[in-house]
Scaffold this active site. Structure first.
Site, PDB file in Angstrom:
ATOM      1  CE1 TYR A 158       3.986   1.432  -6.749  1.00 48.78           C
ATOM      2  CE2 TYR A 158       5.164   0.080  -8.248  1.00 48.78           C
ATOM      3  CZ  TYR A 158       4.908   1.140  -7.805  1.00 48.78           C
ATOM      4  OH  TYR A 158       5.573   2.301  -8.583  1.00 48.78           O
ATOM      5  CE  LYS A 162       2.773   3.580  -9.508  1.00 50.02           C
ATOM      6  NZ  LYS A 162       2.411   4.986  -9.671  1.00 50.02           N
TER       7      LYS A 162
HETATM    8  P1  NAD Z   1       9.457   8.881  -3.402  1.00 47.45           P
HETATM    9  O1  NAD Z   1       8.870   8.318  -2.322  1.00 47.45           O
HETATM   10  O2  NAD Z   1      10.724   9.191  -3.764  1.00 47.45           O
HETATM   11  O3  NAD Z   1       8.655  10.328  -3.564  1.00 47.45           O
HETATM   12  C1  NAD Z   1       7.266  10.392  -3.635  1.00 47.45           C
HETATM   13  C2  NAD Z   1       6.707  11.938  -3.442  1.00 47.45           C
HETATM   14  O4  NAD Z   1       5.322  11.511  -3.400  1.00 47.45           O
HETATM   15  C3  NAD Z   1       7.046  12.361  -2.146  1.00 47.45           C
HETATM   16  O5  NAD Z   1       7.498  13.770  -2.193  1.00 47.45           O
HETATM   17  C4  NAD Z   1       5.950  12.134  -1.159  1.00 47.45           C
HETATM   18  O6  NAD Z   1       6.012  13.182  -0.166  1.00 47.45           O
HETATM   19  C5  NAD Z   1       4.679  12.500  -1.992  1.00 47.45           C
HETATM   20  N1  NAD Z   1       3.581  11.740  -1.560  1.00 47.45           N
HETATM   21  C6  NAD Z   1       3.338  10.375  -1.339  1.00 47.45           C
HETATM   22  N2  NAD Z   1       2.280   9.964  -0.983  1.00 47.45           N
HETATM   23  C7  NAD Z   1       1.600  11.408  -1.076  1.00 47.45           C
HETATM   24  C8  NAD Z   1       0.195  11.758  -0.808  1.00 47.45           C
HETATM   25  N3  NAD Z   1      -0.779  11.050  -0.405  1.00 47.45           N
HETATM   26  N4  NAD Z   1      -0.307  13.178  -1.241  1.00 47.45           N
HETATM   27  C9  NAD Z   1       0.589  13.909  -1.812  1.00 47.45           C
HETATM   28  N5  NAD Z   1       2.010  13.651  -1.898  1.00 47.45           N
HETATM   29  C10 NAD Z   1       2.510  12.256  -1.565  1.00 47.45           C
HETATM   30  O7  NAD Z   1       8.996   8.135  -4.687  1.00 47.45           O
HETATM   31  P2  NAD Z   1       9.361   8.057  -6.233  1.00 47.45           P
HETATM   32  O8  NAD Z   1      10.447   7.057  -6.265  1.00 47.45           O
HETATM   33  O9  NAD Z   1       9.808   9.320  -6.763  1.00 47.45           O
HETATM   34  O10 NAD Z   1       8.201   7.787  -7.009  1.00 47.45           O
HETATM   35  C11 NAD Z   1       7.114   8.720  -7.569  1.00 47.45           C
HETATM   36  C12 NAD Z   1       6.594   8.023  -8.361  1.00 47.45           C
HETATM   37  O11 NAD Z   1       6.961   7.241  -9.627  1.00 47.45           O
HETATM   38  C13 NAD Z   1       5.054   6.955  -7.772  1.00 47.45           C
HETATM   39  O12 NAD Z   1       4.026   7.017  -8.408  1.00 47.45           O
HETATM   40  C14 NAD Z   1       5.746   5.694  -8.039  1.00 47.45           C
HETATM   41  O13 NAD Z   1       4.993   4.679  -8.002  1.00 47.45           O
HETATM   42  C15 NAD Z   1       6.501   5.973  -9.475  1.00 47.45           C
HETATM   43  N6  NAD Z   1       7.429   4.933  -9.929  1.00 47.45           N
HETATM   44  C16 NAD Z   1       8.516   4.909  -9.067  1.00 47.45           C
HETATM   45  C17 NAD Z   1       9.596   3.890  -9.547  1.00 47.45           C
HETATM   46  C18 NAD Z   1      10.895   3.789  -8.718  1.00 47.45           C
HETATM   47  O14 NAD Z   1      11.667   2.851  -8.967  1.00 47.45           O
HETATM   48  N7  NAD Z   1      11.357   4.735  -7.898  1.00 47.45           N
HETATM   49  C19 NAD Z   1       9.500   3.136 -10.561  1.00 47.45           C
HETATM   50  C20 NAD Z   1       8.331   3.231 -11.356  1.00 47.45           C
HETATM   51  C21 NAD Z   1       7.220   4.026 -10.939  1.00 47.45           C
END
Ligand code: NAD
Length: 253
Positions: A158, A162
């Site tokens: 992961y 990133k």
């Molecule tokens: P989440 O799982 O709550 O939501 C992710 C969304 O992406 C969902 O709607 C899912 O259906 C969609 N998705 C996943 N795979 C997909 C694909 N192959 N094609 C199309 N849609 C797809 O995730 P989140 O926590 O909202 O994370 C969103 C982004 O933020 C990600 O890139 C994650 O790496 C990044 N991020 C999250 C955090 C955290 O703590 N939540 C921290 C840093 C970065």
């Protein structure tokens, strides 16, 4: 009367595409961009989640069209995004997290994270940049992470995906700047979303994460969307090739 000096964070009349918009950070970004005046394309794999997001965007008076699509499906991405006439903002947000030690890492988890977090982000950015190049304007905001600049045990792939986003952001920012396109990223710390909720509430994992955040709290979705709207807006007109960390000071240590 003197000219106004404060630049605007509004994006009235602009068109934005948010990937992974069905829930979590992406959903928050889509609704916030609508509140800031944009009309939306919302992309995700799960149609029922997108229906709810579309309804919330329409409630704030903007239009929204759903695109049910997997970001790692290049042909589908080119077909769907190729049908869009104008695109001012891309929030390249879809991403997945499969924590594992290196020794326990399965090939499926390795492939899935590379497919969605790296390959998907590139395919979507490429299709969006084609429209933005024609317009000679646009902004791409990629979703990085604290782990795009810091390492983390049991999250090596992961974190590597990133770090990929960090390099991709910098290089495309340089390449696309002469074409009138800005590229930037947002680097959130642990944000309470459906992706992370159980882990943040696990005393061992959540406690360890919390101890690394100088501000002493996990992020909320609203913490991230402010940075995304700022980077998308005229207020960030000269901001490109950089990541705005939203991590309570984690990466400053
Ligand atoms: P989440 O799982 O709550 O939501 C992710 C969304 O992406 C969902 O709607 C899912 O259906 C969609 N998705 C996943 N795979 C997909 C694909 N192959 N094609 C199309 N849609 C797809 O995730 P989140 O926590 O909202 O994370 C969103 C982004 O933020 C990600 O890139 C994650 O790496 C990044 N991020 C999250 C955090 C955290 O703590 N939540 C921290 C840093 C970065």
């Amino acid at each position: 009367m003197s000219e106004p000096v404060l630049p605007s964070m509004r994006v009235d009349g602009q068109t934005a595409l948010v990937t992974g918009a069905g829930r979590g950070i992406g959903k928050g970004c889509a609704i916030a961009l609508a509140e800031a005046g944009a009309d939306l394309f919302v992309m995700s794999r799960t149609e029922s989640e997108l229906d709810e997001v579309v309804a919330q965007i329409e409630e704030v008076g903007r239009s929204a069209q759903k695109i049910v699509c997997d970001v790692s499906d290049g042909a589908a991405i080119r077909r769907h995004i190729g049908e869009i006439d104008r695109l001012d903002i891309l929030v390249n947000n879809a991403g997945i997290l499969r924590p594992s030690s290196l020794l326990d890492l399965s090939e499926d988890d390795l492939d899935d994270m590379l497919q969605v977090n790296c390959r998907g982000a590139v395919l979507v950015a490429q299709a969006a940049a084609e429209i933005m190049t024609r317009q000679e304007s646009g902004v791409i905001v990629n979703m990085s992470s604290t782990f795009g600049v810091n390492g983390r045990a049991n999250n090596s792939i992961y974190s590597a995906t990133k770090h990929f986003i960090e390099g991709f952001t910098k290089s495309t920012a340089v390449e696309l700047a002469p074409l009138g396109i800005r590229v930037a990223a947002v680097g959130p710390t642990a944000i309470d979303t459906p992706l992370t909720h159980d882990r943040l509430n696990d005393p061992e994992i959540g406690g360890d994460l919390l101890s690394r955040i100088p501000m002493g709290r996990f992020g909320q979705i609203t913490d991230v969307v402010g940075a995304v709207v700022f980077l998308s807006s005229p207020a960030a007109a000269l901001v490109s090739g950089t990541t705005l960390m939203v991590d309570g000071g984690w990466s400053a240590q």
